[in-house]
Write a protein that holds these residues in place. Structure first.
Motif, PDB file in Angstrom:
ATOM      1  N   ALA A 224       2.547   1.578  -3.429  1.00  0.00           N
ATOM      2  CA  ALA A 224       1.537   2.094  -4.567  1.00  0.00           C
ATOM      3  C   ALA A 224       0.924   3.397  -4.305  1.00  0.00           C
ATOM      4  O   ALA A 224       0.687   4.000  -5.418  1.00  0.00           O
ATOM      5  N   ARG A 225       0.908   3.939  -3.104  1.00  0.00           N
ATOM      6  CA  ARG A 225       0.331   5.163  -2.983  1.00  0.00           C
ATOM      7  C   ARG A 225       1.391   6.169  -3.469  1.00  0.00           C
ATOM      8  O   ARG A 225       1.092   7.236  -4.004  1.00  0.00           O
TER       9      ARG A 225
ATOM     10  N   ARG B 141      -7.860  -0.004  -0.573  1.00  0.00           N
ATOM     11  CA  ARG B 141      -7.297   0.777   0.619  1.00  0.00           C
ATOM     12  C   ARG B 141      -6.745   2.128  -0.429  1.00  0.00           C
ATOM     13  O   ARG B 141      -6.786   3.167   0.195  1.00  0.00           O
ATOM     14  N   LEU B 142      -6.272   1.881  -1.506  1.00  0.00           N
ATOM     15  CA  LEU B 142      -5.645   3.010  -2.058  1.00  0.00           C
ATOM     16  C   LEU B 142      -6.978   3.918  -2.755  1.00  0.00           C
ATOM     17  O   LEU B 142      -6.572   5.020  -3.598  1.00  0.00           O
TER      18      LEU B 142
ATOM     19  N   THR C 265       0.727  -1.296  -0.093  1.00  0.00           N
ATOM     20  CA  THR C 265      -0.011   0.123  -0.110  1.00  0.00           C
ATOM     21  C   THR C 265       0.736   1.225   0.114  1.00  0.00           C
ATOM     22  O   THR C 265       0.626   2.070  -0.723  1.00  0.00           O
TER      23      THR C 265
ATOM     24  N   LEU D 153       1.011   6.127  -7.230  1.00  0.00           N
ATOM     25  CA  LEU D 153      -0.337   6.880  -7.659  1.00  0.00           C
ATOM     26  C   LEU D 153       0.041   8.322  -7.497  1.00  0.00           C
ATOM     27  O   LEU D 153      -0.458   9.000  -8.492  1.00  0.00           O
TER      28      LEU D 153
ATOM     29  N   TYR E 157      -8.909  11.135  -7.305  1.00  0.00           N
ATOM     30  CA  TYR E 157      -7.647  11.069  -6.715  1.00  0.00           C
ATOM     31  C   TYR E 157      -7.451  12.381  -5.889  1.00  0.00           C
ATOM     32  O   TYR E 157      -7.301  12.360  -4.588  1.00  0.00           O
TER      33      TYR E 157
END
Length: 182
Positions: free
Chosen positions: A113-114, A146-147, A110, A117, A173
């Motif tokens: 990946a956060r 979660r993202l 997470t 993004l 986002y």
């Protein structure tokens, strides 16, 4: 070279010197079961050569598109890869992650990946980013949720059928990041 640091991780493009450690992660049986088969040398059993080939593909993507998977490092040790990847079949950019099983369940996917993004939307100004996985990969689906990615549809990809597709657009986002900052 695009390097990103998070609270616990360092994300940087993989280098040829990372090939052995990358092969140990990428071709670990518990990791490989969730990923499409690697082309070329991996089929012949030369996993380090296959890792070198992947690192070369990633380097070309960094040059061409300013995005590719990064190596994910924790305390100087390669624990996986994560980042962005252009998928020609879908004419879009996916956020992806794969970690060595020793690193599972600690929030690293997470976290990485956060960061990917943020790089995709804030630096590259992409319009949308998607993520795909096998339906039964509950851990990755949980990361997607979660993202803030939303389930949209099912697709077929690289021999896998009935893959679940989640995505988020830049406006959604930005709205979520603004709400989280309050």
């Amino acid at each position: 070279m695009t390097i990103v640091t998070t609270e616990r991780l360092s994300l940087r493009p993989l280098l040829p010197a990372d090939a052995e450690d990358y092969a140990a992660m990428r071709f670990h049986p518990e990791v490989a079961r969730w990923l499409p088969p690697a082309p070329g040398k991996a089929q012949e059993g030369d996993l380090v050569a296959a890792a070198h080939a992947a690192i070369e593909r990633f380097a070309a993507s960094w040059q061409e598109r300013r995005l590719a998977p990064w190596g994910v490092f924790c305390e100087g040790r390669l624990i996986g890869h994560a980042g962005l990847n252009f998928i020609e079949q879908f004419d879009g950019v996916e956020v992806l992650w794969s970690l060595h099983p020793d690193a599972w369940g600690q929030g690293y996917a997470t976290e990485a990946a956060r960061a990917a993004l943020a790089y995709g939307f804030e630096t590259l100004e992409l319009d949308s980013i998607f993520a795909i996985t096998l339906e039964e990969n509950r851990a990755s689906r949980s990361v997607m949720e979660r993202l803030g990615l939303t389930y949209r549809k099912r697709v077929d990809y690289k021999g896998f059928t009935d893959i679940v597709w989640y995505d988020v657009d830049r406006a959604t986002y930005a709205e979520r990041m603004s709400s989280a900052a309050r």
